[in-house]
Design a protein around this motif. Structure first.
Motif, PDB file in Angstrom:
ATOM      1  N   MET A 126      96.445  24.729  28.658  1.00 50.05           N
ATOM      2  CA  MET A 126      95.905  23.690  29.546  1.00 50.05           C
ATOM      3  C   MET A 126      94.426  23.949  29.801  1.00 50.05           C
ATOM      4  O   MET A 126      94.020  25.084  30.062  1.00 50.05           O
ATOM      5  N   ASP A 127      93.601  22.932  29.687  1.00 47.88           N
ATOM      6  CA  ASP A 127      92.168  23.069  29.884  1.00 47.88           C
ATOM      7  C   ASP A 127      91.866  23.363  31.344  1.00 47.88           C
ATOM      8  O   ASP A 127      92.342  22.669  32.242  1.00 47.88           O
ATOM      9  N   LYS A 128      91.074  24.406  31.574  1.00 50.40           N
ATOM     10  CA  LYS A 128      90.701  24.780  32.944  1.00 50.40           C
ATOM     11  C   LYS A 128      89.182  24.908  33.019  1.00 50.40           C
ATOM     12  O   LYS A 128      88.645  26.026  33.014  1.00 50.40           O
ATOM     13  N   PRO A 129      88.486  23.776  33.116  1.00 48.60           N
ATOM     14  CA  PRO A 129      87.021  23.806  33.095  1.00 48.60           C
ATOM     15  C   PRO A 129      86.393  24.478  34.301  1.00 48.60           C
ATOM     16  O   PRO A 129      85.216  24.821  34.267  1.00 48.60           O
ATOM     17  N   LEU A 130      87.172  24.684  35.385  1.00 52.97           N
ATOM     18  CA  LEU A 130      86.613  25.306  36.588  1.00 52.97           C
ATOM     19  C   LEU A 130      86.991  26.779  36.716  1.00 52.97           C
ATOM     20  O   LEU A 130      86.811  27.369  37.789  1.00 52.97           O
ATOM     21  N   SER A 131      87.485  27.375  35.646  1.00 57.46           N
ATOM     22  CA  SER A 131      87.848  28.787  35.692  1.00 57.46           C
ATOM     23  C   SER A 131      86.639  29.633  36.086  1.00 57.46           C
ATOM     24  O   SER A 131      85.533  29.447  35.563  1.00 57.46           O
ATOM     25  N   GLY A 132      86.875  30.564  37.013  1.00 62.26           N
ATOM     26  CA  GLY A 132      85.808  31.440  37.460  1.00 62.26           C
ATOM     27  C   GLY A 132      84.923  30.848  38.536  1.00 62.26           C
ATOM     28  O   GLY A 132      84.010  31.519  39.019  1.00 62.26           O
ATOM     29  N   LYS A 133      85.169  29.607  38.928  1.00 63.97           N
ATOM     30  CA  LYS A 133      84.355  28.942  39.944  1.00 63.97           C
ATOM     31  C   LYS A 133      85.036  29.015  41.311  1.00 63.97           C
ATOM     32  O   LYS A 133      86.258  28.857  41.420  1.00 63.97           O
ATOM     33  N   THR A 134      84.222  29.254  42.321  1.00 62.96           N
ATOM     34  CA  THR A 134      84.715  29.249  43.693  1.00 62.96           C
ATOM     35  C   THR A 134      84.200  28.004  44.400  1.00 62.96           C
ATOM     36  O   THR A 134      82.987  27.764  44.435  1.00 62.96           O
ATOM     37  N   ILE A 135      85.122  27.232  44.929  1.00 65.49           N
ATOM     38  CA  ILE A 135      84.766  25.984  45.598  1.00 65.49           C
ATOM     39  C   ILE A 135      85.135  26.074  47.064  1.00 65.49           C
ATOM     40  O   ILE A 135      86.271  26.441  47.419  1.00 65.49           O
ATOM     41  N   LEU A 136      84.192  25.760  47.896  1.00 65.06           N
ATOM     42  CA  LEU A 136      84.417  25.700  49.336  1.00 65.06           C
ATOM     43  C   LEU A 136      84.747  24.251  49.681  1.00 65.06           C
ATOM     44  O   LEU A 136      83.930  23.356  49.471  1.00 65.06           O
ATOM     45  N   LEU A 137      85.950  24.010  50.156  1.00 62.61           N
ATOM     46  CA  LEU A 137      86.405  22.666  50.478  1.00 62.61           C
ATOM     47  C   LEU A 137      86.394  22.471  51.990  1.00 62.61           C
ATOM     48  O   LEU A 137      87.176  23.098  52.703  1.00 62.61           O
ATOM     49  N   GLY A 138      85.498  21.616  52.469  1.00 59.64           N
ATOM     50  CA  GLY A 138      85.425  21.297  53.880  1.00 59.64           C
ATOM     51  C   GLY A 138      86.161  20.006  54.179  1.00 59.64           C
ATOM     52  O   GLY A 138      85.961  18.999  53.494  1.00 59.64           O
ATOM     53  N   ILE A 139      87.012  20.035  55.178  1.00 61.03           N
ATOM     54  CA  ILE A 139      87.805  18.865  55.550  1.00 61.03           C
ATOM     55  C   ILE A 139      87.465  18.507  56.988  1.00 61.03           C
ATOM     56  O   ILE A 139      87.637  19.322  57.896  1.00 61.03           O
ATOM     57  N   VAL A 159      83.372  16.979  40.598  1.00 61.99           N
ATOM     58  CA  VAL A 159      83.213  18.436  40.673  1.00 61.99           C
ATOM     59  C   VAL A 159      83.054  19.031  39.275  1.00 61.99           C
ATOM     60  O   VAL A 159      82.160  19.851  39.020  1.00 61.99           O
ATOM     61  N   VAL A 160      83.911  18.622  38.367  1.00 63.98           N
ATOM     62  CA  VAL A 160      83.828  19.118  36.984  1.00 63.98           C
ATOM     63  C   VAL A 160      82.484  18.743  36.366  1.00 63.98           C
ATOM     64  O   VAL A 160      81.848  19.556  35.684  1.00 63.98           O
ATOM     65  N   ALA A 161      82.035  17.511  36.610  1.00 65.23           N
ATOM     66  CA  ALA A 161      80.752  17.075  36.052  1.00 65.23           C
ATOM     67  C   ALA A 161      79.600  17.929  36.562  1.00 65.23           C
ATOM     68  O   ALA A 161      78.674  18.260  35.823  1.00 65.23           O
ATOM     69  N   MET A 162      79.676  18.323  37.842  1.00 64.12           N
ATOM     70  CA  MET A 162      78.599  19.126  38.419  1.00 64.12           C
ATOM     71  C   MET A 162      78.618  20.569  37.935  1.00 64.12           C
ATOM     72  O   MET A 162      77.567  21.176  37.701  1.00 64.12           O
ATOM     73  N   ALA A 214      94.740  17.586  50.556  1.00 62.89           N
ATOM     74  CA  ALA A 214      95.777  18.445  49.980  1.00 62.89           C
ATOM     75  C   ALA A 214      95.895  18.205  48.483  1.00 62.89           C
ATOM     76  O   ALA A 214      95.982  19.149  47.685  1.00 62.89           O
ATOM     77  N   THR A 215      95.892  16.943  48.094  1.00 65.52           N
ATOM     78  CA  THR A 215      95.957  16.606  46.668  1.00 65.52           C
ATOM     79  C   THR A 215      94.706  17.084  45.945  1.00 65.52           C
ATOM     80  O   THR A 215      94.779  17.611  44.829  1.00 65.52           O
ATOM     81  N   LEU A 216      93.555  16.906  46.587  1.00 64.66           N
ATOM     82  CA  LEU A 216      92.304  17.363  45.975  1.00 64.66           C
ATOM     83  C   LEU A 216      92.316  18.872  45.781  1.00 64.66           C
ATOM     84  O   LEU A 216      91.930  19.381  44.717  1.00 64.66           O
ATOM     85  N   CYS A 217      92.774  19.599  46.786  1.00 65.75           N
ATOM     86  CA  CYS A 217      92.855  21.055  46.690  1.00 65.75           C
ATOM     87  C   CYS A 217      93.732  21.465  45.505  1.00 65.75           C
ATOM     88  O   CYS A 217      93.355  22.328  44.696  1.00 65.75           O
ATOM     89  N   SER A 218      94.903  20.857  45.395  1.00 62.99           N
ATOM     90  CA  SER A 218      95.812  21.163  44.288  1.00 62.99           C
ATOM     91  C   SER A 218      95.185  20.851  42.942  1.00 62.99           C
ATOM     92  O   SER A 218      95.327  21.614  41.971  1.00 62.99           O
ATOM     93  N   ARG A 219      94.456  19.726  42.890  1.00 61.67           N
ATOM     94  CA  ARG A 219      93.832  19.321  41.631  1.00 61.67           C
ATOM     95  C   ARG A 219      92.758  20.317  41.211  1.00 61.67           C
ATOM     96  O   ARG A 219      92.667  20.700  40.044  1.00 61.67           O
ATOM     97  N   LEU A 220      91.949  20.762  42.144  1.00 62.50           N
ATOM     98  CA  LEU A 220      90.888  21.721  41.827  1.00 62.50           C
ATOM     99  C   LEU A 220      91.483  23.057  41.361  1.00 62.50           C
ATOM    100  O   LEU A 220      90.965  23.676  40.419  1.00 62.50           O
ATOM    101  N   ILE A 221      92.552  23.473  41.993  1.00 62.60           N
ATOM    102  CA  ILE A 221      93.203  24.718  41.587  1.00 62.60           C
ATOM    103  C   ILE A 221      93.795  24.579  40.191  1.00 62.60           C
ATOM    104  O   ILE A 221      93.704  25.495  39.358  1.00 62.60           O
ATOM    105  N   SER A 222      94.379  23.414  39.903  1.00 65.46           N
ATOM    106  CA  SER A 222      94.953  23.205  38.560  1.00 65.46           C
ATOM    107  C   SER A 222      93.882  23.214  37.477  1.00 65.46           C
ATOM    108  O   SER A 222      94.165  23.491  36.311  1.00 65.46           O
ATOM    109  N   LEU A 223      92.627  22.936  37.864  1.00 66.64           N
ATOM    110  CA  LEU A 223      91.511  22.959  36.918  1.00 66.64           C
ATOM    111  C   LEU A 223      90.894  24.347  36.807  1.00 66.64           C
ATOM    112  O   LEU A 223      89.900  24.526  36.101  1.00 66.64           O
ATOM    113  N   GLY A 224      91.480  25.315  37.515  1.00 69.93           N
ATOM    114  CA  GLY A 224      91.057  26.697  37.373  1.00 69.93           C
ATOM    115  C   GLY A 224      90.228  27.248  38.499  1.00 69.93           C
ATOM    116  O   GLY A 224      89.859  28.427  38.490  1.00 69.93           O
ATOM    117  N   ALA A 225      89.885  26.435  39.493  1.00 73.64           N
ATOM    118  CA  ALA A 225      89.008  26.885  40.568  1.00 73.64           C
ATOM    119  C   ALA A 225      89.748  27.736  41.587  1.00 73.64           C
ATOM    120  O   ALA A 225      90.967  27.598  41.792  1.00 73.64           O
TER     121      ALA A 225
END
Length: 412
Positions: free
Chosen positions: A1-14, A178-181, A24-35
């Motif tokens: 599975m492609d994980k373009p955010l592997s090794g990246k730390t994202i601070l999610l402010g809600i 996020v991936v684009a950035m 919650a969905t966004l958090c899960s999605r970012l984690i599934s992308l490797g973040a």
């Protein structure tokens, strides 16, 4: 599975809006992308979704209180801010936008945002009238000028019952941004983009001048979009309503002649020119050294032609083999026969794209935070853009430029 955010730390402010549940969905999605995701919630956000939910999804403690220091060896908001590769605020309420724009720090999220040096991505969500309020518009523009990236809210049914713009962008759209950035292509990386903005000032005497209603907002939005696309941006500005965006080389000029000289001097080092400035066609033949005193009932002012900057750019491109495929974008602010005038201007001035708008329409004139434009190339209409923020217009224009820009060094 492609994980373009592997090794990246994202601070999610809600922050505390009804759309917090989508985080919650966004958090899960970012984690599934490797973040690796660290979550900070405002007190209001905890009223809509529990910290336990985000802790379970992120597998990390959720921060809610700046005074709740769990590790004596660090200061949490500083440690988290330093560790972040990207800060995402979703949803961002009008309140947190105001805090971020004005440097307030009275809770864990706003304090961490003030300490963060990583790029910031904001996804606003609020009532349509709140989104359109001048204070919110001003805060958003202020943040965009500082380099904050926005995922614009969508249009649809809002929780308050209204239908309009203000609903949080879908989690997949935010994750895509996020991936684009962090991992996506920067289509204008390595390119030099020169943009003109604002109105020129043609002096009559030391206290009077001829100018126009241009605010510089469209040019500034283009500079921000070019910067976000990876370009090396030079912004030549005349009279504007605000300071130039950060992260670009800003050159201040006054008159059309000064702008002409600044532009022509830099053409050999430029890949893309976007002439968004509103340049005076004429200037006083003579400028008085002292204030002209009131005397006669009438006064005559003789005007002479200013240099046509866009025409000169097109001629330089056509006659200079060293132009290296210079891509030229012009703007046509019209009040009648918009398409005919725009196409004629594109052909006469040898542009690659012409961005035309009817400045007499509400939401498209000088000083507005929105625009309604049509884009033309040598084959005719490329795209009609409905009323949208100038940031959105600028982002789309950059996409069109990137698609059409010749390969570097091709000269075609």
């Amino acid at each position: 599975m492609d994980k373009p955010l592997s090794g990246k730390t994202i601070l999610l402010g809600i922050s505390g809006g009804i759309a917090a549940y989508k985080a919650a969905t966004l958090c899960s999605r970012l984690i599934s992308l490797g973040a690796s995701v660290r979550v900070i919630m405002t007190e209001g956000a905890t009223r809509f979704i529990t910290p336990l939910t985000l802790q379970t999804l992120s597998r990390h403690p959720v921060a809610t209180d700046v005074f709740d220091e769990r590790d004596a060896s660090i200061v949490q908001h500083i440690d988290w801010a330093d560790a972040a590769d990207l800060v995402v605020v979703a949803p961002a309420t009008a309140n947190i936008l105001s805090k971020l724009a004005n440097g307030l720090a009275d809770d864990m999220l706003s304090t961490t945002l003030l300490a963060a040096t990583a790029p910031v991505l904001v996804a606003p969500a609020m009532n349509v009238h709140m989104w359109e309020h001048p204070a919110v518009v001003e805060n958003v523009n202020k943040l965009a000028a500082r380099g904050v990236t926005f995922v614009e809210p969508g249009t649809g049914q809002l929780a308050c019952g209204y239908v309009g713009k203000g609903r949080l962008a879908e989690p997949d759209e935010i994750a895509g941004a996020v991936v684009a950035m962090l991992a996506g292509p920067r289509p204008l990386a390595g390119r030099s983009v020169l943009i003109t903005a604002g109105g020129t000032v043609e002096r009559i005497d030391p206290v009077r001048y001829i100018s126009n209603d241009s605010s510089g907002k469209m040019g500034f939005a283009l500079a921000e979009a070019a910067r976000a696309s990876g370009a090396d941006v030079t912004l030549i500005c005349g009279r504007t309503d605000s300071a130039a965006p950060s992260g670009v080389k800003a050159i201040k000029v006054n008159s059309a002649v000064e702008m002409y000289e600044a532009v022509m001097e830099r053409l050999p080092q430029t890949d893309v020119v976007i002439k968004a400035a509103a340049v005076a066609d004429y200037r006083p033949k003579e400028t008085a050294d002292h204030k002209i005193k009131k005397s006669a009932e009438t006064i005559s002012l003789e005007l002479i032609r200013n240099p046509d900057i866009l025409q000169s750019i097109g001629e330089w491109k056509s006659g200079n083999k060293g132009s290296n495929g210079l891509f030229v974008v012009g703007f046509a602010a019209e009040t009648t026969d918009v398409e005919r005038h725009a196409v004629d201007k594109l052909n006469r001035k040898k542009c690659d794209l012409m961005i035309a708008n009817d400045v007499s329409r509400e939401g498209a004139g000088f000083g507005s935070d929105t625009n309604i434009v049509s884009v033309y190339d040598t084959r005719g209409l490329v795209e009609n853009m409905p009323q949208m923020s100038k940031r959105e217009v600028a982002n789309r224009i950059m996409e069109l430029i990137a698609q059409r820009l010749p390969m570097k060094g091709s000269g075609v």
